[in-house]
Write an enzyme that holds these catalytic residues in place. Structure first.
Site, PDB file in Angstrom:
ATOM      1  N   ASP A  93       0.841  -1.198   0.000  1.00 14.90           N
ATOM      2  CA  ASP A  93       0.000   0.000   0.000  1.00 14.90           C
ATOM      3  C   ASP A  93       0.872   1.241   0.000  1.00 14.90           C
ATOM      4  OD1 ASP A  93       0.804  -0.868   2.484  1.00 14.90           O
ATOM      5  OD2 ASP A  93      -1.163  -0.759   3.413  1.00 14.90           O
ATOM      6  N   GLU A 154      -5.568   3.522   3.979  1.00 22.03           N
ATOM      7  CA  GLU A 154      -5.955   4.152   5.241  1.00 22.03           C
ATOM      8  C   GLU A 154      -7.432   4.515   5.289  1.00 22.03           C
ATOM      9  OE1 GLU A 154      -4.220   4.194   7.779  1.00 22.03           O
ATOM     10  OE2 GLU A 154      -2.130   4.022   7.142  1.00 22.03           O
TER      11      GLU A 154
END
Length: 430
Positions: A93, A154
């Site tokens: 990520d 997130e």
């Protein structure tokens, strides 16, 4: 005199991984990490980071696509086809957090109010290094590699956005998915759990509707600030008094907002909270409790109408495929040695990686997800000296993910590449 017990022979995957990562360009990888750390980008805005990763994948010989994810973020996909065999997805990520950095590092964030406080800059570095090593050593394995740079972890939206944008229709559908995360703890440990490893997360917003007015005449108002305070206090009893001790759950009030000036009683107050659960039943019980408490306190205060309770974004539980995780844990144990692989059990953190594993129309896919501890030795030793032998106390004493002082040890750059390479080789044909 007895002969010493010979060391067990390494598996082919472990031996090959050590060979392919023996001469990693560590100075260059560390420079990449520092550059990414200096230039953090918020969720769905990771254009610079994505461009750097995409460029490296192209140079290594991957068929590369950018902006996979539509408006959900600039996802990157690299495909390396190398004969018959399984298709293995490696994911890293890319997004940072709205946190002001306090590490004092010479390569600290140059973007005000934004920081790689969760280690995703390290994840991208690991992914790029592993992609390079596996491409350079393609004569040692066969199959297909799918390297994914994922945006917006997130916010919990990036993985689902990539799947919705045709990740598994436009590119080879993987047989297995692999991912890892930097975590606090003495650098050099690899935490595996064959089953539930991370919890679900649910955001909830509450709006308390009052009657505003002048601060000198509270009797002419219904003060939503006082009511919100009662709600926040009462919510603290949900886990302690409504959830069985054998269950794991966390309720956090992360924000409370109301008013504009000292002498104005506002007409509404807003509360934002987050639930962490490890079962659907506990999640639903907690949501029912939140609604009941909010409604009850508003009735008690004489609010003109019921509170507005909105259930927002959520992350699913992360549950490793047991066989896949055991295989990866075993090869990590071979590569890094005895005592380096351990099982912390489930943690209350959350991930959107399972949305990638949901697999779209073709159904769920098996995966292994693990942690790489990354606290610098001097920081960990200082915490140990202060906290004693209690591991939980030591962990509480060092900066963790999302802290403005979170600073992984650069010594983890090489091992983090090696974990991905060895895990991929364990799954690919030889």
């Amino acid at each position: 005199m007895t002969s010493p017990t010979p060391a067990p022979a390494l598996s082919a995957a472990a031996r090959t991984a050590l060979d392919l990562t023996a001469d990693l360009p560590l100075p260059a990888l560390e420079d990449l990490y520092r550059d990414l750390h200096r230039h953090p980008e918020l969720s769905a805005r990771e254009h610079r980071t994505a461009g750097i990763l995409a460029g490296r994948l192209r140079e290594a010989g991957y068929e590369t696509a950018e902006n996979v994810g539509g408006t959900g973020g600039p996802g990157v996909v690299g495909v390396l086809r190398n004969g018959d065999g399984p298709t293995v997805l490696l994911r890293g990520d890319m997004d940072a957090l709205p946190v002001t950095e306090e590490t004092g590092l010479p390569y600290a964030s140059e973007t005000p109010g934004v920081m790689h406080a969760c280690g995703h800059d390290l994840h991208v570095t690991w992914l790029a290094g592993a992609a390079d090593a596996l491409a350079a050593g393609r004569d040692t394995w066969s199959g297909t590699l799918l390297v994914v740079g994922q945006p917006a972890e997130e916010t919990g939206t990036g993985a689902a956005a990539m799947v919705a944008d045709g990740l598994y229709e436009r590119f080879p559908r993987p047989d297995v998915l692999l991912a890892q995360h930097a975590a606090p703890g003495p650098a050099g440990l690899y935490a595996h759990t064959p089953g539930l490893i991370m919890s679900a997360s649910t955001d909830v917003d509450i709006v308390v509707h009052g009657v505003g007015g002048h601060g000198s005449r509270p009797e002419a108002t219904v003060d939503p600030v006082v009511t919100a305070a009662y709600i926040v206090t009462r919510l603290q009893s949900v886990v302690s008094r409504e959830i069985a001790a054998r269950e794991s759950a966390v309720l956090t009030v992360g924000r409370i907002e109301a008013g504009t000036r000292h002498n104005i009683i506002p007409s509404e107050a807003r509360i934002s909270l987050n639930l962490r659960t490890q079962s659907a039943e506990v999640r639903e019980r907690m949501l029912a409790s939140v609604r009941r408490i909010a409604a009850g306190e508003c009735v008690a205060a004489g609010c003109p109408r019921e509170p507005t309770v909105t259930v927002g974004g959520d992350f699913p539980v992360t549950v490793n495929d047991a066989d896949t995780d055991r295989r990866v844990a075993a090869v990590h144990g071979e590569v890094f040695g005895a005592g380096t692989v351990l099982d912390f059990g489930p943690v209350m953190g959350s991930e959107d990686f399972p949305f990638l594993a949901a697999g779209g129309p073709g159904g769920a896919l098996p995966y292994a997800y693990w942690f790489v501890t990354s606290t610098p030795a001097e920081v960990w030793n200082a915490a140990a000296a202060e906290a004693g032998d209690d591991l939980l106390e030591q962990l509480a004493a060092v900066p963790s993910n999302h802290s403005p002082r979170f600073a992984p040890d650069l010594a983890t750059v090489g091992p983090g590449v090696r974990t991905l390479v060895s895990a991929a080789l364990e799954m690919l044909a030889r």
